[in-house]
Each structure stands twice: as structure tokens, then as C-alpha cells.
Design a protein around this motif. Structure first.
Motif, mmCIF file in Angstrom:
data_model
loop_
_atom_site.group_PDB
_atom_site.id
_atom_site.type_symbol
_atom_site.label_atom_id
_atom_site.label_comp_id
_atom_site.label_asym_id
_atom_site.label_seq_id
_atom_site.Cartn_x
_atom_site.Cartn_y
_atom_site.Cartn_z
ATOM 1 N N LYS A 62 35.611 39.966 34.616
ATOM 2 C CA LYS A 62 36.413 38.780 34.877
ATOM 3 C C LYS A 62 35.914 37.618 34.033
ATOM 4 O O LYS A 62 34.718 37.431 33.876
ATOM 5 C CB LYS A 62 36.304 38.412 36.375
ATOM 6 N N ILE A 90 32.120 42.220 37.248
ATOM 7 C CA ILE A 90 32.320 41.987 38.673
ATOM 8 C C ILE A 90 31.128 42.530 39.442
ATOM 9 O O ILE A 90 30.667 43.642 39.196
ATOM 10 C CB ILE A 90 33.638 42.626 39.136
ATOM 11 N N LYS A 118 36.447 39.804 42.226
ATOM 12 C CA LYS A 118 37.617 39.983 41.353
ATOM 13 C C LYS A 118 38.402 38.700 41.163
ATOM 14 O O LYS A 118 38.803 38.356 40.043
ATOM 15 C CB LYS A 118 38.568 41.027 41.954
#
Length: 436
Positions: free
Chosen positions: A282, A301, A343
Motif C-alpha cells: 500500500k 501490509i 489495507k
């Protein structure tokens, strides 16, 4: 009440504070460990499918979705599972988590392959297999959003990014525009949606120019520059600004014939269809007055927050006052730097004690600014009174369920009262009473 002004005309002019907008994304090294909570989405938590001592690779399934409103969780590193334990998240909830010790090799699981997509059913299955959730912060499973129960004719891409500091979505436009477009075209093709509006606030001219050039000649795709006004990126506000339609009270975007996807979410669809790599990394904006070198960072993540700030650096000799996951308006203050990146995280902000200090609240002066600013046309002062009296009938009449806790009312309040917190309590109280 809600028809007096167009809801999207309200809101607040928050500070721009987009200091990282021109900074290309830097990739963080593999962390010392990853912690993968089984609840990283709205809906049922995942069930761990690995145990202590198991060897995993990048893209190995470690948490299996329990039901349709859920989302698979995959290992972001190759290494060994050292624990399947309980962790406490910023929300205060405890949930199981898989802890992995990386081996540094980042070996990709052989099962990671581009999915075969031929129709709507296989497309939805691919999105579900990706473990994708709304990456703008909400964390709603994307496969569910792409399975509306009513006909949809318009796809809106949320590129507003209206919170101060955050620039991760702007970098997605600039750095991954090809997968943004391929994701859009896939959604339009398999869901048979004829129109797509890419909505971007006007404070991102480079993104607007780039997407206009790419959308030119693509049937049904257009770019709509939006007024820079918080909370322009809120789903219901965005739908009104982009399409002129209004989501009915208690309804969903599909009830207005619309699906809204965050730009990074739709770009991830494009990447997954091409590579088969599930959601394991991410981009975050790391900023705030306590950060030595603000950056846009690609983070695996499950990386501990402390390691993200170690990568960017915290200023020496300053007292750290608050760390926020997300933006300053709707983000969540973290209790400990041991918490992992999830996330749906799109930013980490660190503020000094001086910057984070809140002024003492004063008595309400009945100025009505919270009413003028509310993007949903609500009356926070009246709602607070009804909540104090525990008047559920009045709370229902005042449409407290429409509050999206955007923080505008607290921001514009000259008395610096905790208006949003009161709205949250009132909303929860009304919802619980309605279930009785």
C-alpha cells in the motif's frame, strides 16, 4: 430540510497542506516482521489458515474470507509464521492476527497467476480473490460493491483526496495511470457500465491534465474537475458533484445508479488482472510537523508503524503528541507505534505535542456554523439536544443516521466543541435503539 441547499455546496475550506504531492513514491525495505490482523475490512473477519511454524511466500493466503462481505488476506513477505495471536487495533477491538518473520528473499508463491476472466461472474470472482477493499479508507470489500442489486449506469472514480496532507491517490494517477485506465475499462466491460466519470479536485491540475489526455477517445470515459472543498471525496457528496444525483436516505450509491471506486482501488484491479498479485502493499503519505522527511512510501501490509516512521525519520528534540492513521479530519489516532499498516490505510501523520494540542471547549454560542457547514444538511446543535434528552423520535426526524462523521462541524465550530464526537454518540445511540 435536506432540500434547502444542494448538499455538495456545503462543507469547509480546510488547509491545502499537500507538501508531498510532487514527491515520487519510495519503496520501503522489507520490515523486521509483519503483523496481519484478520479484520482489515468492513464485514466478517477472516479465519487464519496458517499456523505457527508454517512457511509462507509473497501472495500466500493466510486469512480466508468468511462469507461474501469479507476479504482474503495474503502474506506480504516470504518467511515463517511465528505466531497466530490476538492484537488490539486502534478501534479498540481485539482480533486474531498472523505474525510472520520475513526471510528477506521475497519469494513469490507459485499460485500467483493472472486470473482468467471471461465474463462478469469470473471478474467478480477475481476481484474477490484479490482481497481488494476500498483503499480510500473505508475498507468495504470491493467484490460486494461490484455486485449491486439494482441497475447501474455510471462508474465514478474518486480522485478527490480532499483531506489535508494526503497525496497517495494523486501519486497513483501520476505513477500508475495505465492501470487506472485498464481497471476502469475492465469494470465497465464486465459490469456493462456505459459511462465513467473520473472526478478530481481542481487542486490536482497535473492529475486532471494526464487523465484528460488518456481518457480522450475512450468511449464513455470523461474527467470532471471538482471544486476544492472538504469533504468532496465523501461518497454521497461525490455522487452529487459528479452526476447531480442524490442517494436516497438509507440507500446505497447503486440506488442512484452509480458505483464509486477509489482511484487506487480501480488501479489495483488493473494490476491484479495483469499479474495475479493480490493486495499485499500500500502507498502511504507520511507527513506531519514531527516528520523529518515527509514522503509517499510503498509499504508492505502488516509493517509496524514504528518502522515506517523510522524510514522517514522523526525530528529530534520534539515531543510527539499524536500519530494518526489517515487524514487529520477523519483519521484515527493510534495508541501504539506497534500497530501494523492495514489495507485501507492511506496515510500516517505524526504531529508534535504543540500541534496536536486541542483548545479547551467553550460554551456553544448558537452561531449555526455547524449547520451551515454540514455537507449532509444536518443540524448538529439540535441533534446534540435530542441526544441529551435521549429523544429517539427526534433523532430520527433530524436524520442523525445520515451523519458520516466527516468532522466538518467540529472544524468550523468557533467554540471548539467536540461536535463530531457528540454526533457519533448520538448516531450510535439511535441505531441501537432502533434495533430494540
Amino acid at each position: 430540510m435536506l432540500k434547502q441547499l444542494k448538499r455538495a455546496a456545503r462543507g469547509a475550506g480546510v488547509p491545502h497542506e499537500k507538501g508531498t504531492a510532487a514527491l515520487a513514491t519510495e519503496k520501503m525495505p522489507v520490515p523486521s516482521k509483519v503483523v496481519l490482523p484478520m479484520r482489515q475490512h468492513i464485514g466478517a473477519p477472516c479465519a487464519p489458515v496458517v499456523k505457527k511454524g508454517d512457511t509462507v511466500m509473497v501472495g500466500t493466503l493466510v486469512g480466508e474470507a468468511q462469507g461474501f462481505v469479507s476479504a482474503n488476506i495474503y502474506s506480504s513477505v516470504s518467511g515463517t509464521v511465528t505466531a497466530v495471536d490476538s492484537v488490539r487495533l486502534s478501534s479498540g477491538a481485539d482480533c486474531p492476527a498472523v505474525v510472520i518473520q520475513p526471510d528477506g528473499e521475497q519469494t513469490v508463491d507459485p499460485a500467483v497467476k493472472a486470473p482468467l476472466v471471461t465474463d462478469k461472474a469470473s471478474f467478480i470472482a477475481a476481484v474477490q480473490a484479490c482481497g481488494l477493499v476500498g483503499l480510500g479508507g473505508a475498507g468495504f470489500p470491493t467484490a460486494v460493491k461490484l455486485s449491486p442489486k439494482t441497475p447501474v449506469d455510471t462508474l465514478v472514480i474518486n480522485g478527490a483526496e480532499c483531506e489535508p496532507y494526503l497525496t497517495a491517490d494523486a501519486r497513483e494517477f501520476l505513477e500508475n495511470s495505465e492501470t487506472v485506465m485498464s481497471g476502469i475499462q475492465a469494470v465497465m466491460k464486465y459490469l456493462e457500465i456505459k459511462s465513467c466519470i473520473i472526478a478530481i479536485e481542481r487542486n490536482k491540475p497535473e492529475c486532471i491534465d494526464l487523465m484528460c489526455s488518456l481518457a480522450k477517445g475512450v468511449e464513455g470515459v470523461s474527467v470532471k474537475p471538482l471544486k476544492t472543498r472538504y469533504p468532496q471525496g465523501a461518497e454521497k457528496i461525490l455522487i452529487e458533484s459528479a452526476t447531480g444525483r442524490e442517494v436516497p436516505q438509507g440507500g446505497l450509491p447503486c440506488d442512484a445508479g452509480v458505483i464509486v471506486l477509489n482511484v487506487t482501488t480501480v488501479s489495483t484491479i488493473g494490476k491484479y488482472l495483469a499479474t495475479g498479485m493480490p493486495l499485499v502493499a500500500k502507498r502511504l503519505t507520511v507527513d506531519g510537523d514531527a516528520v523529518a522527511a515527509p514522503k509517499n512510501v510503498e509499504v508492505l501490509i502488516g509493517t509496524p508503524i514504528s518502522e515506517v516512521f523510522a524510514f522517514c525519520g522523526l525530528k529530534e528534540g520534539v515531543e510527539l503528541g499524536k500519530v494518526i492513521m489517515g487524514g487529520p479530519m477523519m483519521g484515527v489516532a493510534v495508541a501504539t507505534m506497534d500497530e501494523p499498516v492495514l489495507k485501507q490505510n492511506n496515510g500516517l501523520l505524526a504531529f508534535t505535542a504543540q500541534k496536536a494540542a486541542m483548545p479547551a471547549p467553550q460554551p456553544c454560542i448558537r452561531c449555526g456554523r455547524c449547520i451551515e457547514g454540514c455537507p449532509m444538511g444536518l443540524a448538529p446543535v439540535q441533534i446534540a439536544g435530542a441526544f441529551t434528552r435521549k429523544d429517539t423520535e427526534e433523532l430520527d426526524k433530524l436524520c442523525v443516521d445520515l451523519c458520516m462523521l466527516c468532522g466538518t462541524c467540529s472544524y468550523v465550530c468557533p467554540a471548539k466543541r467536540p461536535v463530531t464526537q457528540t454526533m457519533s454518540l448520538a448516531k450510535d445511540f439511535a441505531a441501537k435503539e432502533a434495533k430494540k
